[in-house]
Design a protein around this motif. Structure first.
Motif, PDB file in Angstrom:
ATOM      1  N   GLY A 190     -19.771   3.096 -19.188  1.00  0.00           N
ATOM      2  CA  GLY A 190     -20.739   2.832 -20.244  1.00  0.00           C
ATOM      3  C   GLY A 190     -21.466   4.064 -20.716  1.00  0.00           C
ATOM      4  N   ASP A 191     -21.268   5.184 -20.030  1.00  0.00           N
ATOM      5  CA  ASP A 191     -21.912   6.429 -20.451  1.00  0.00           C
ATOM      6  C   ASP A 191     -21.182   7.059 -21.629  1.00  0.00           C
ATOM      7  OD1 ASP A 191     -23.890   6.343 -18.574  1.00  0.00           O
ATOM      8  OD2 ASP A 191     -23.041   7.884 -17.258  1.00  0.00           O
ATOM      9  N   LYS A 192     -21.967   7.728 -22.482  1.00  0.00           N
ATOM     10  CA  LYS A 192     -21.383   8.607 -23.496  1.00  0.00           C
ATOM     11  C   LYS A 192     -21.068   9.934 -22.812  1.00  0.00           C
ATOM     12  CE  LYS A 192     -21.520   6.343 -27.436  1.00  0.00           C
ATOM     13  NZ  LYS A 192     -20.298   6.015 -28.179  1.00  0.00           N
ATOM     14  N   VAL A 193     -19.853  10.432 -23.020  1.00  0.00           N
ATOM     15  CA  VAL A 193     -19.426  11.665 -22.371  1.00  0.00           C
ATOM     16  C   VAL A 193     -18.701  12.553 -23.374  1.00  0.00           C
ATOM     17  CG1 VAL A 193     -19.215  10.589 -20.091  1.00  0.00           C
ATOM     18  CG2 VAL A 193     -17.231  10.658 -21.613  1.00  0.00           C
ATOM     19  N   VAL A 194     -18.599  13.829 -23.027  1.00  0.00           N
ATOM     20  CA  VAL A 194     -17.807  14.779 -23.788  1.00  0.00           C
ATOM     21  C   VAL A 194     -16.599  15.142 -22.942  1.00  0.00           C
ATOM     22  CG1 VAL A 194     -17.752  17.003 -24.960  1.00  0.00           C
ATOM     23  CG2 VAL A 194     -19.882  15.688 -24.887  1.00  0.00           C
ATOM     24  N   VAL A 195     -15.417  15.025 -23.540  1.00  0.00           N
ATOM     25  CA  VAL A 195     -14.169  15.281 -22.823  1.00  0.00           C
ATOM     26  C   VAL A 195     -13.479  16.495 -23.431  1.00  0.00           C
ATOM     27  CG1 VAL A 195     -11.907  14.341 -22.183  1.00  0.00           C
ATOM     28  CG2 VAL A 195     -13.891  12.827 -22.335  1.00  0.00           C
ATOM     29  N   ARG A 196     -13.037  17.412 -22.552  1.00  0.00           N
ATOM     30  CA  ARG A 196     -12.186  18.502 -23.018  1.00  0.00           C
ATOM     31  C   ARG A 196     -10.728  18.052 -22.844  1.00  0.00           C
ATOM     32  NH1 ARG A 196     -13.419  22.662 -19.708  1.00  0.00           N
ATOM     33  NH2 ARG A 196     -14.942  23.604 -21.116  1.00  0.00           N
ATOM     34  N   LEU A 197      -9.982  18.072 -23.950  1.00  0.00           N
ATOM     35  CA  LEU A 197      -8.611  17.575 -23.930  1.00  0.00           C
ATOM     36  C   LEU A 197      -7.666  18.581 -23.301  1.00  0.00           C
ATOM     37  CD1 LEU A 197      -8.428  16.098 -27.548  1.00  0.00           C
ATOM     38  CD2 LEU A 197      -8.641  14.818 -25.425  1.00  0.00           C
ATOM     39  N   ASP A 198      -6.737  18.080 -22.507  1.00  0.00           N
ATOM     40  CA  ASP A 198      -5.632  18.905 -22.013  1.00  0.00           C
ATOM     41  C   ASP A 198      -4.590  19.034 -23.114  1.00  0.00           C
ATOM     42  OD1 ASP A 198      -6.954  18.942 -19.610  1.00  0.00           O
ATOM     43  OD2 ASP A 198      -5.727  17.369 -18.696  1.00  0.00           O
ATOM     44  N   ALA A 199      -3.607  19.885 -22.870  1.00  0.00           N
ATOM     45  CA  ALA A 199      -2.492  19.985 -23.813  1.00  0.00           C
ATOM     46  C   ALA A 199      -1.848  18.614 -23.948  1.00  0.00           C
ATOM     47  CB  ALA A 199      -1.491  21.011 -23.315  1.00  0.00           C
ATOM     48  N   TRP A 200      -1.593  18.208 -25.186  1.00  0.00           N
ATOM     49  CA  TRP A 200      -1.063  16.861 -25.469  1.00  0.00           C
ATOM     50  C   TRP A 200       0.233  17.042 -26.251  1.00  0.00           C
ATOM     51  CZ3 TRP A 200      -3.137  13.087 -29.664  1.00  0.00           C
ATOM     52  CH2 TRP A 200      -2.568  11.826 -29.475  1.00  0.00           C
ATOM     53  N   GLU A 201       1.322  16.656 -25.645  1.00  0.00           N
ATOM     54  CA  GLU A 201       2.636  16.954 -26.207  1.00  0.00           C
ATOM     55  C   GLU A 201       3.299  15.779 -26.908  1.00  0.00           C
ATOM     56  OE1 GLU A 201       3.604  19.954 -26.302  1.00  0.00           O
ATOM     57  OE2 GLU A 201       2.117  20.804 -24.936  1.00  0.00           O
ATOM     58  N   SER A 202       3.007  14.542 -26.466  1.00  0.00           N
ATOM     59  CA  SER A 202       3.725  13.391 -27.009  1.00  0.00           C
ATOM     60  C   SER A 202       2.757  12.289 -27.413  1.00  0.00           C
ATOM     61  CB  SER A 202       4.721  12.839 -25.987  1.00  0.00           C
ATOM     62  OG  SER A 202       5.286  11.624 -26.444  1.00  0.00           O
ATOM     63  N   ARG A 203       2.933  11.772 -28.609  1.00  0.00           N
ATOM     64  CA  ARG A 203       2.092  10.683 -29.104  1.00  0.00           C
ATOM     65  C   ARG A 203       2.360   9.381 -28.351  1.00  0.00           C
ATOM     66  NH1 ARG A 203      -0.897  10.248 -33.801  1.00  0.00           N
ATOM     67  NH2 ARG A 203      -1.263   8.156 -34.640  1.00  0.00           N
ATOM     68  N   HIS A 204       3.484   9.302 -27.665  1.00  0.00           N
ATOM     69  CA  HIS A 204       3.847   8.087 -26.929  1.00  0.00           C
ATOM     70  C   HIS A 204       3.186   8.034 -25.556  1.00  0.00           C
ATOM     71  CE1 HIS A 204       6.668   7.259 -30.108  1.00  0.00           C
ATOM     72  NE2 HIS A 204       7.257   8.425 -29.921  1.00  0.00           N
ATOM     73  N   VAL A 205       2.493   9.090 -25.177  1.00  0.00           N
ATOM     74  CA  VAL A 205       1.784   9.144 -23.905  1.00  0.00           C
ATOM     75  C   VAL A 205       0.313   9.413 -24.196  1.00  0.00           C
ATOM     76  CG1 VAL A 205       1.548  10.345 -21.702  1.00  0.00           C
ATOM     77  CG2 VAL A 205       3.812  10.030 -22.715  1.00  0.00           C
ATOM     78  N   ASN A 206      -0.572   8.653 -23.566  1.00  0.00           N
ATOM     79  CA  ASN A 206      -1.997   8.867 -23.817  1.00  0.00           C
ATOM     80  C   ASN A 206      -2.424  10.275 -23.416  1.00  0.00           C
ATOM     81  OD1 ASN A 206      -1.872   5.924 -24.059  1.00  0.00           O
ATOM     82  ND2 ASN A 206      -4.100   6.048 -24.044  1.00  0.00           N
ATOM     83  N   PRO A 207      -3.319  10.875 -24.190  1.00  0.00           N
ATOM     84  CA  PRO A 207      -3.815  12.201 -23.809  1.00  0.00           C
ATOM     85  C   PRO A 207      -4.673  12.123 -22.548  1.00  0.00           C
ATOM     86  CG  PRO A 207      -5.074  11.336 -25.649  1.00  0.00           C
ATOM     87  CD  PRO A 207      -3.933  10.378 -25.429  1.00  0.00           C
ATOM     88  N   GLU A 208      -4.793  13.242 -21.878  1.00  0.00           N
ATOM     89  CA  GLU A 208      -5.639  13.333 -20.701  1.00  0.00           C
ATOM     90  C   GLU A 208      -6.680  14.421 -20.921  1.00  0.00           C
ATOM     91  OE1 GLU A 208      -3.349  13.857 -17.175  1.00  0.00           O
ATOM     92  OE2 GLU A 208      -2.032  12.155 -17.582  1.00  0.00           O
ATOM     93  N   GLY A 209      -7.757  14.357 -20.140  1.00  0.00           N
ATOM     94  CA  GLY A 209      -8.794  15.360 -20.298  1.00  0.00           C
ATOM     95  C   GLY A 209      -9.752  15.357 -19.140  1.00  0.00           C
ATOM     96  N   GLU A 210     -10.770  16.190 -19.266  1.00  0.00           N
ATOM     97  CA  GLU A 210     -11.763  16.348 -18.216  1.00  0.00           C
ATOM     98  C   GLU A 210     -13.154  16.181 -18.810  1.00  0.00           C
ATOM     99  OE1 GLU A 210     -13.374  19.815 -15.137  1.00  0.00           O
ATOM    100  OE2 GLU A 210     -11.815  20.264 -16.616  1.00  0.00           O
ATOM    101  N   ILE A 211     -13.989  15.387 -18.142  1.00  0.00           N
ATOM    102  CA  ILE A 211     -15.364  15.212 -18.588  1.00  0.00           C
ATOM    103  C   ILE A 211     -16.126  16.509 -18.323  1.00  0.00           C
ATOM    104  CG2 ILE A 211     -17.534  13.978 -18.204  1.00  0.00           C
ATOM    105  CD1 ILE A 211     -15.884  11.527 -17.471  1.00  0.00           C
ATOM    106  N   ILE A 212     -16.701  17.081 -19.392  1.00  0.00           N
ATOM    107  CA  ILE A 212     -17.437  18.334 -19.237  1.00  0.00           C
ATOM    108  C   ILE A 212     -18.935  18.152 -19.461  1.00  0.00           C
ATOM    109  CG2 ILE A 212     -15.461  19.764 -19.857  1.00  0.00           C
ATOM    110  CD1 ILE A 212     -16.713  20.079 -22.651  1.00  0.00           C
ATOM    111  N   GLU A 213     -19.346  16.991 -19.997  1.00  0.00           N
ATOM    112  CA  GLU A 213     -20.772  16.729 -20.165  1.00  0.00           C
ATOM    113  C   GLU A 213     -21.014  15.236 -20.205  1.00  0.00           C
ATOM    114  OE1 GLU A 213     -24.563  17.957 -23.036  1.00  0.00           O
ATOM    115  OE2 GLU A 213     -22.526  18.471 -23.642  1.00  0.00           O
ATOM    116  N   VAL A 214     -22.068  14.807 -19.502  1.00  0.00           N
ATOM    117  CA  VAL A 214     -22.491  13.412 -19.519  1.00  0.00           C
ATOM    118  C   VAL A 214     -23.750  13.329 -20.382  1.00  0.00           C
ATOM    119  CG1 VAL A 214     -23.211  11.423 -18.161  1.00  0.00           C
ATOM    120  CG2 VAL A 214     -21.568  13.064 -17.203  1.00  0.00           C
ATOM    121  N   LEU A 215     -23.665  12.577 -21.488  1.00  0.00           N
ATOM    122  CA  LEU A 215     -24.794  12.482 -22.408  1.00  0.00           C
ATOM    123  C   LEU A 215     -25.792  11.413 -21.985  1.00  0.00           C
ATOM    124  CD1 LEU A 215     -22.875  12.785 -25.812  1.00  0.00           C
ATOM    125  CD2 LEU A 215     -23.845  14.604 -24.394  1.00  0.00           C
TER     126      LEU A 215
END
Length: 735
Positions: A190-215
């Protein structure tokens, strides 16, 4: 050997342009050009730079070609919430390319991409528009995303706030620690967060990332606006060197700075601004001439006198590009010491200005213009409401007489502007008032009345006069341009207007477009038709060439009148001050330069981008607060009744607009419980099977909030019963 520079670029482009050239990779290109050893590093760098610039492109197996040879184009991608997108090409004058959702790949809104033009247009393609497929992402606009943290049985994921990004983002363990150690917390569902995206190569696979800030929790006070700041990458603080440079500027003006300036402190000069304005960068005075004409003086804060070109203040102002106005705060282009202090034309204090003096004859024709560095002392600060009240009453004092004389000129200029082909695209605005906690308390409709029109006409006149002068002197500067619309888009808009029953001619003829705008004025569908027209026109932008302004019907136009909040205006001030007209030098010691066209082009492109980003943020924030306002109405035990007008009828219900909120919502057909309603598409109406009651475009209703979907940004309304309607009319007509 080949060096990294203009020579190497020419050699590479010459090789790729040869008639016998076949696609080569970087190793083969090096061999072909005789490059070996360390020079190959420079060659690879040049190839990368050329590709980023869109001058060459990579195709299969990383082989290089000229884009046109392989039906490739480079541009910026704009993604629609429905999933499809349009590619705006970097080559001026080229029409947009339609990109179907399945052909976008992993590109995101705002990315610079390479697309291949489809050889054959499929049936679904938009009429008359080329279609393409994204094959490479040259540059990501951003690598972060704002959203709400959620959890399934096995993993955490973030639902992005941006509806144009349809994929959830898988995130790793949710403990987030800021690098600067200012905060350390664990994100919860339920928190608003900021995510830094990893390299995303295929639209058929969900992107992944890392939370870098909790708002913080999505419903917590202030988190909504904080998420807007992060979503649009808006700065919250000025760098230390910028603040330190601003603090060194004295709050008062030393009399030595008046040297060489025209002293206007005895003139009756006033400012007219919104109620809550804190910075005043334009002031006016108008006088009647013996020949029946007028002299207009427009005096603009001389920001260039304080912001040294290339200094810390200048670099930061250029990076920001413009100020951003959100419901609960302003993110200024310049520090408050300048924007609300020494550069603000506050009443009763001496201020440095850059003035434009224009003489008009009694027919409203500009006969002469001159420009001067000046010093003023504003006699009075008026709000638009105060100025409007004076204009609506007979003049009783000097202020009233001056304003009425000013309106005589402004009204004449406005009438002549529309006679010359300007389009009446003015919209009322709705200001969202918030309390100290950021909660929306009321919505106020702000009309474009005579007080607004008076200032608008004088600022337009000053902007046009400066544009003509700089063009005449051949001084490089930044122009405000609005290019002619695409005839195919106007044809699509014509079909839309016809669906409302209007008789519409060829809209590529300006007179026909003006006639339509006049015909819809005051009609229920006016807002919908104007918004659709704006979407059919090209977007105004900045450019080093005076390409004209279609909407204003002006050949030469730029922005000069708001240097506190727009970097374009600061560039123009410096250009005007770089070479004064004979007999009246306006050179400023702080800005004696002429920028070259390459620099001007780079600035124009950058500030066009920052302007679009700011406009999107302002619209997004205002819409968010409007929805929050209606959500609070929904929770109220005594919900307010709102006046609404039916602007469209569909088989699933009535699209209604609240004129006092400028918000469109749906009255779903399922909420019309007094009868079973049938849709009649030819007449765009719903008809009750038993009662024969009809709902059609233009009907006025009283409604209350039935549902608010914050994620989809939608509001549903229900028609108020007769008892509630009468009670509502006693309580309030609108928000």
């Amino acid at each position: 050997m080949i060096a990294n520079g203009p020579r190497s670029r020419e050699q590479i482009l010459a090789l790729l342009s040869r008639k016998d050239y076949r696609p080569l990779d970087k190793i083969e290109i090096a061999r072909k050009l005789g490059v070996s050893g360390r020079a190959r590093v420079a060659l690879r760098r040049t190839l990368r730079d050329l590709e980023r610039a869109g001058e060459i492109a990579r195709i299969r197996k990383d082989r290089y070609v000229l884009p046109a040879e392989a039906d490739l184009v480079t541009g910026k991608l704009s993604v629609h919430p429905a999933g499809y997108g349009f590619l705006t090409l970097e080559k001026p004058g080229e029409p947009d390319i339609f990109i179907a959702a399945e052909n976008i790949g992993t590109a995101m809104h705002g990315d610079r991409v390479v697309a291949r033009i489809s050889p054959e247009a499929p049936a679904r393609r938009i009429k008359g528009r080329r279609e393409g497929r994204v094959i490479r992402i040259l540059e990501r606009l951003h690598d972060t995303m704002v959203g709400t943290l959620q959890r399934s049985r096995n993993f955490y994921y973030v639902v992005p706030d941006d509806p144009r990004f349809v994929h959830d983002i898988y995130v790793r363990p949710v403990t987030a620690v800021a690098e600067d150690r200012r905060w350390e917390t664990a994100a919860t569902v339920g928190d608003k967060v900021v995510v830094r995206l990893d390299a995303w190569e295929s639209r058929h696979v969900n992107p992944e990332g890392e939370i870098i800030e909790v708002l913080g929790p999505a419903s917590a006070p202030g988190v909504d606006m904080l998420s807007i700041l992060r979503k649009y990458h808006l700065p919250t603080e000025f760098p230390r060197d910028v603040s330190e440079q601003a603090e060194r500027i004295p709050e008062t003006i030393d009399a030595q700075r008046f040297a060489g300036r025209e002293d206007l402190r005895n003139q009756f000069i006033v400012t007219i601004d919104p109620d809550d304005a804190r910075d005043f960068d334009d002031a006016i005075h108008v006088g009647k001439l013996p020949n029946g004409g007028w002299q207009l003086g427009v005096h603009i804060a001389d920001v260039a006198a304080y912001v040294e070109r290339g200094g810390a203040l200048d670099r930061e102002a250029r990076r920001r590009g413009n100020s951003v106005y959100l419901p609960d705060r302003v993110i200024p282009m310049l520090p408050e010491r300048l924007s609300n202090g020494v550069c603000s034309l506050n009443p009763g204090v001496d201020r440095l200005t850059h003035s434009v003096f224009i003489q008009f004859d009694k027919r409203g024709m500009a006969k002469s213009a001159r420009f001067a560095r000046s010093v003023i002392r504003s006699a009075l600060r008026l709000t638009y409401k105060e100025a409007y009240a004076i204009l609506m009453s007979p003049p009783r004092d000097q202020l009233g007489e001056r304003l009425h004389i000013a309106w005589e000129l402004a009204a004449l200029l406005r009438r002549k502007r529309f006679e010359h082909g300007a389009l009446d695209l003015d919209f009322p605005e709705v200001k969202v008032w918030v309390d100290k906690q950021g909660e929306p308390t009321r919505l106020e409709r702000v009309e474009n009345d005579e007080s607004h029109q008076l200032i608008e006409e004088f600022m337009l006149a000053a902007n046009e006069a400066v544009a003509r002068e700089l063009k005449k002197r051949a001084i490089p500067t930044i122009y405000r341009v609005h290019e002619n619309p695409d005839p195919e888009k106007l044809a699509e808009y014509r079909e839309f207007a016809l669906s409302f029953g209007y008789k519409v001619g060829d809209l590529t003829h300006r007179a026909q477009l003006q006639r339509l705008l006049a015909e819809i004025r005051g009609k229920p569908e006016e807002q919908a038709l104007k918004v659709a027209l704006l979407k059919s026109l090209k977007r105004a932008r900045y450019d080093p060439q005076p390409l004209g302004h279609y909407g204003l019907a002006k050949t030469n136009y730029l922005h000069f009148t708001s240097p506190i909040r727009r970097y374009a205006d600061l560039v123009v001030h410096r250009a005007l001050g770089s070479d004064g007209p004979p007999g009246r030098p306006v050179r400023s010691p702080s800005a004696p330069y002429r920028a070259d066209m390459a620099e001007i082009g780079s600035i124009a492109q950058h500030i066009s981008t920052t302007e679009r980003n700011a406009a999107d943020a302002e619209i997004d924030a205002a819409q968010m607060k409007k929805l929050e306002f209606f959500q609070r109405q929904l929770a109220s035990r005594n919900p307010q009744i709102f006046s609404a007008t039916v602007v469209d009828v569909r088989n699933y219900g009535l699209m209604v607009e609240l004129p006092d909120a400028l918000l469109t919502g749906l009255v779903h057909v399922s909420s019309l419980t007094d009868d079973f309603y049938l849709f009649e598409p030819a007449r765009r109406q719903l008809i009750g099977r038993r009662s024969r009651k009809r709902f059609r475009v233009g009907h006025e209703l009283s409604v209350f909030v039935a549902r608010v979907d914050l994620f989809k940004r939608q509001v549903d309304f229900a028609i108020a019963p007769a008892t509630e309607k009468s009670k509502g009319s006693r309580r309030a007509k609108g928000p």
